[in-house]
Design a protein around this motif. Structure first.
Motif, PDB file in Angstrom:
ATOM      1  N   TYR A  33       7.227  -2.832   3.926  1.00  0.00           N
ATOM      2  CA  TYR A  33       6.491  -1.613   4.253  1.00  0.00           C
ATOM      3  C   TYR A  33       5.036  -1.793   3.862  1.00  0.00           C
ATOM      4  CZ  TYR A  33       5.293   3.368   4.249  1.00  0.00           C
ATOM      5  OH  TYR A  33       4.705   4.582   4.502  1.00  0.00           O
ATOM      6  N   SER A  34       4.149  -1.461   4.781  1.00  0.00           N
ATOM      7  CA  SER A  34       2.711  -1.496   4.550  1.00  0.00           C
ATOM      8  C   SER A  34       2.165  -0.114   4.854  1.00  0.00           C
ATOM      9  CB  SER A  34       2.066  -2.533   5.480  1.00  0.00           C
ATOM     10  OG  SER A  34       0.667  -2.362   5.530  1.00  0.00           O
ATOM     11  N   SER A  35       1.488   0.469   3.885  1.00  0.00           N
ATOM     12  CA  SER A  35       0.951   1.815   4.068  1.00  0.00           C
ATOM     13  C   SER A  35      -0.565   1.811   3.884  1.00  0.00           C
ATOM     14  CB  SER A  35       1.588   2.773   3.057  1.00  0.00           C
ATOM     15  OG  SER A  35       1.077   4.075   3.235  1.00  0.00           O
ATOM     16  N   THR A  36      -1.256   2.352   4.877  1.00  0.00           N
ATOM     17  CA  THR A  36      -2.704   2.557   4.790  1.00  0.00           C
ATOM     18  C   THR A  36      -2.995   3.950   5.329  1.00  0.00           C
ATOM     19  OG1 THR A  36      -3.210   1.735   7.009  1.00  0.00           O
ATOM     20  CG2 THR A  36      -3.133   0.086   5.241  1.00  0.00           C
ATOM     21  N   GLU A  95      -2.446   3.631   9.263  1.00  0.00           N
ATOM     22  CA  GLU A  95      -1.158   3.375   9.893  1.00  0.00           C
ATOM     23  C   GLU A  95      -0.146   2.837   8.876  1.00  0.00           C
ATOM     24  OE1 GLU A  95       0.237   1.399  14.068  1.00  0.00           O
ATOM     25  OE2 GLU A  95      -1.368   0.375  13.009  1.00  0.00           O
ATOM     26  N   ASP A  96       1.118   3.211   9.067  1.00  0.00           N
ATOM     27  CA  ASP A  96       2.218   2.649   8.286  1.00  0.00           C
ATOM     28  C   ASP A  96       2.953   1.643   9.165  1.00  0.00           C
ATOM     29  OD1 ASP A  96       1.581   4.314   6.185  1.00  0.00           O
ATOM     30  OD2 ASP A  96       3.117   5.796   6.667  1.00  0.00           O
ATOM     31  N   SER A 147       6.421  -0.929   9.180  1.00  0.00           N
ATOM     32  CA  SER A 147       7.676  -1.304   8.526  1.00  0.00           C
ATOM     33  C   SER A 147       8.495  -2.186   9.456  1.00  0.00           C
ATOM     34  CB  SER A 147       8.477  -0.067   8.130  1.00  0.00           C
ATOM     35  OG  SER A 147       8.865   0.644   9.269  1.00  0.00           O
ATOM     36  N   LYS A 172      -5.714  -1.202   9.065  1.00  0.00           N
ATOM     37  CA  LYS A 172      -4.358  -0.798   9.441  1.00  0.00           C
ATOM     38  C   LYS A 172      -3.271  -1.504   8.625  1.00  0.00           C
ATOM     39  CE  LYS A 172      -5.241   0.324  14.269  1.00  0.00           C
ATOM     40  NZ  LYS A 172      -4.802   0.069  15.645  1.00  0.00           N
ATOM     41  N   ALA A 205      -2.097  -3.128   4.837  1.00  0.00           N
ATOM     42  CA  ALA A 205      -2.344  -3.170   3.395  1.00  0.00           C
ATOM     43  C   ALA A 205      -2.466  -4.623   2.919  1.00  0.00           C
ATOM     44  CB  ALA A 205      -1.214  -2.473   2.653  1.00  0.00           C
ATOM     45  N   GLN A 220       4.976  -4.061   0.264  1.00  0.00           N
ATOM     46  CA  GLN A 220       6.166  -3.753  -0.535  1.00  0.00           C
ATOM     47  C   GLN A 220       7.395  -4.324   0.176  1.00  0.00           C
ATOM     48  OE1 GLN A 220       6.975   0.423  -0.956  1.00  0.00           O
ATOM     49  NE2 GLN A 220       8.594   0.080  -2.437  1.00  0.00           N
TER      50      GLN A 220
END
Length: 183
Positions: free
Chosen positions: A36-39, A42-43, A45, A167, A169, A173
């Protein structure tokens, strides 16, 4: 003829030696790794449900391997960019971890165990030392391993173009759930 005899002898010797030294192995080919990448923009997964792993509870060795192209994204364009532009899955088709579990818990006994494995993580052709912390639940026949950790893209030379930098991270995670069956 001598060569043939020699190879047959070697093959049979390995079988006999392997049988004499019984080992407790747990394995799976259907483990699950997700990231999972969150900014703010945009997320992102993805999940891979074809992860192979083996744990030798006698030697404490652990190995995990997956094909990069087996990650599934909710958006096919994201999946294409991930494989072609970022992870370059044709050039680097797999990611892996191999190491050793610290401690001497007997996973063939039912119970819950906090575990730490130290070893080498290989992603995008780059191999780096890594310690992983996780939990194992054992019923004696199945090990349920759960692990969670962060991957820094820069550590594995995964370059993000400046056009999409906001967009994605810098740290991703990663979570894993592996149900390993006793062999």
């Amino acid at each position: 003829m001598k060569k043939l005899f020699f190879f047959v002898f070697l093959y049979c010797s390995q079988f006999v030696i392997g049988s004499a030294v019984a080992q407790t192995l747990f394995s799976t080919s259907t483990g699950e790794i997700s990231f999972y990448s969150s900014t703010p923009v945009e997320d992102i997964s993805a999940v891979n449900k074809k992860v192979g792993s083996i744990i030798n509870s006698d030697t404490r060795e652990v190995a995990v391997q997956m094909r990069i192209t087996d990650f599934s994204f909710p958006n096919k364009l994201m999946q294409e960019h991930f494989n072609e532009n970022y992870l370059e899955s044709e050039k680097y088709p797999t990611a892996s971890f191999r190491g050793k579990i610290i401690g001497n818990d007997d996973f063939s006994l039912p119970g819950d165990y906090s575990v730490k494995a130290t070893g080498l993580m290989k992603i995008h052709g780059v191999e780096k030392p890594m310690d992983l912390i996780g939990k194992i639940h054992s019923d004696g026949k199945v090990l349920n391993l759960k692990v969670e950790f962060l991957i820094k893209l820069v550590d594995y030379k995964i370059e993000i173009p400046t056009l999409v930098f906001a967009k994605i991270a810098e740290e991703i995670q990663v979570k894993g759930t592996l149900d390993l069956l006793k062999k």
